[in-house]
Design a protein around this motif. Sequence first.
Motif, PDB file in Angstrom:
ATOM      1  N   SER A 110     -74.716  61.201 -70.447  1.00 58.70           N
ATOM      2  CA  SER A 110     -74.621  61.670 -69.065  1.00 58.70           C
ATOM      3  C   SER A 110     -73.386  61.075 -68.409  1.00 58.70           C
ATOM      4  O   SER A 110     -72.914  60.001 -68.804  1.00 58.70           O
ATOM      5  N   VAL A 130     -65.149  68.458 -65.939  1.00 66.82           N
ATOM      6  CA  VAL A 130     -66.503  68.750 -66.408  1.00 66.82           C
ATOM      7  C   VAL A 130     -66.478  69.800 -67.513  1.00 66.82           C
ATOM      8  O   VAL A 130     -67.187  69.689 -68.515  1.00 66.82           O
ATOM      9  N   GLU A 136     -68.657  69.357 -60.080  1.00 65.48           N
ATOM     10  CA  GLU A 136     -69.425  69.981 -61.145  1.00 65.48           C
ATOM     11  C   GLU A 136     -68.707  71.182 -61.758  1.00 65.48           C
ATOM     12  O   GLU A 136     -68.970  71.556 -62.895  1.00 65.48           O
ATOM     13  N   THR A 195     -70.347  61.507 -61.424  1.00 69.73           N
ATOM     14  CA  THR A 195     -69.011  61.501 -60.837  1.00 69.73           C
ATOM     15  C   THR A 195     -69.091  61.559 -59.318  1.00 69.73           C
ATOM     16  O   THR A 195     -70.122  61.906 -58.736  1.00 69.73           O
ATOM     17  N   ILE A 225     -74.274  66.272 -66.495  1.00 67.54           N
ATOM     18  CA  ILE A 225     -73.327  65.918 -65.445  1.00 67.54           C
ATOM     19  C   ILE A 225     -74.070  65.858 -64.114  1.00 67.54           C
ATOM     20  O   ILE A 225     -74.743  66.823 -63.725  1.00 67.54           O
ATOM     21  N   LYS A 246     -67.921  69.100 -71.274  1.00 67.66           N
ATOM     22  CA  LYS A 246     -68.994  69.921 -71.852  1.00 67.66           C
ATOM     23  C   LYS A 246     -68.535  70.657 -73.098  1.00 67.66           C
ATOM     24  O   LYS A 246     -69.350  70.959 -73.980  1.00 67.66           O
TER      25      LYS A 246
END
Length: 594
Positions: free
Chosen positions: A239, A256, A251, A242, A268, A260
């Motif tokens: 995880s 991100v 996000e 932020t 996240i 991912k």
Amino acid sequence: MSKKRKWDDDYVRYWFTCTTEVDGTQRPQCVLCNSVFSNADLRPSKLSDHFNRQHGGVAGHDLNSLKHMPTPSDQSKTLKAFGVASHEDALLQASYQFAYLCAKEKNPHTIAEKLVKPCALEIAQIVLGPDAQKKLQQVPLSDDVIHSRIDEMSQDILQQVLEDIKASSLKVGIQLAETTDMDDCSQLMAFVRYIKEREIIEEFLFCEPLQLTMKGIDVFNLFRDFFLKHKIALDVCGSVCTDGASSLLGENSEFVACVKKEVPHIMITHCLLNPHALVIKTLPTKLRDALFTVVRVINFIKGRAPNHRLFQAFFEEIGIEYSVLLFHTEMRWLSRGQILAHIFEMYEEINQFLHHQSSNLVDVFENKEFKIHLAYLADLFKHLNELSASMQRTGMNTVSAREKLSAFVRKFPFWQKRIEKRNFTNFPFLEEIIVSDNEGVFIAAEITLHLQQLSNFLHGYFSIGDLDEASKWILDPFLFNLDFVNDGYLMKNDLAELRASGQILMEFETMKLEDFWCAQFTVFPNLAKTALEILTPFATTYLCELGFSSLLHFKTKSRSCFNLSDDIRVAISKKVPRFSDIIEQKLHLQQKSL
């Protein structure tokens, strides 16, 4: 750039040996007192001066004779066999311990040779005599030595953390945030949370500058390169929490997306600590205008030096508690709540001061409607400050944080019903100034609408809500209704067995939730793993914010070009350097270089 000097074997005649830094820089080190000098001192005149002045010896040794002299490490091993530390060990130990305290207190490296050592020598001369002074004189505490010691301790601490990460039984949680220091250099800071010996550990990971641009891809590259450099796969991260600009760490940011892509199943989360910025987005026009008026008033007073001096003198004359206003800032959690409360409590005095200075803000500031809006904002942000303060601690997990945020939002319907009845009990500043029904009617409608909009916005942004019913056994496996768990759920049998143990029940009642599940790893590994995967991720970037506060002590006008990565690690890490291993390795390198 100054020319780097080279070592010559003839220099051993002055009882010096050579140490080589990571970048290839050669530095002379005295074999007698272990003092390390800069590369600029690598010349016969400097070395002979130290040898004659400090040790009063006669030069003339060659390389072969020096090799056959008992080395510090040989003497150290002999004395250690009798439980006694050698003189060289003691000098190194003192040097490392001072460097450790220097970093912990966030002091400049030069404080040792400019202040501490001279003071210690004077005290030793007066209290203990010249012999003790001579011994203290041999402790190496130069600027370069302190810098070198801190670098070595930092690398040892980092090595301990990396070993823990590799040995962790679960994927680790990362906390990541970015700030800009006084040199307008963007600094990226990261903390890590992992499992070690039935305990969840939170540790400093790194603080590195973003050299050129501050895009999401730049953050990702720096983040990924750290793990690649230390030969750790990026998928060790389970995880990442932020905070910051949505384009940089949000996000939907490029960072991100890149994370991912590398680790598809990573979770996240966004920091839950600062809902103040979201409240601003939901403010109606009149309330937003009132907030901006407050900012303009503070800037009028604080932004002009004569006004600020007159303001302080005015408050001293009338004997008011607050003589200094806080600057409004977008980046500090409690900024708005504090300034709004201060402005409201000093309303009459500030109004007098604005009149005295013939400010064009007077008409707006003394408007009754503005004062009512100010009171509501001061009350609302005070509630937000209390919410943020309750989450400002180490060990805060996503479940606890979301429960606090959810509980806060669930108060809104009760507040709305009271306000509709002209009951302003939950807003004491507002209750203090509402004197007529007409005033209560217009502000009640605005508050009700705003609270409804704020509730919807927070629900959408933070996905507020409890765990689903089937997962609530994590919070209390003993009171949880097993009927909510599907019969096909493989861990239902483990839950039933766990609930039957009286000893485990006692552990649950006396331990923190995270520690309890860590303790169950050996008995119920599947239950513990599932629970800790939910409890391990960070909920806030509170540790990074604390780190940024420490950054202010390291990055000052006098240390603006200072590379702070190693110092800040030693300063804020909970790990203690393994001094005995570092000293032993140091003595071994000295012996090898002879």
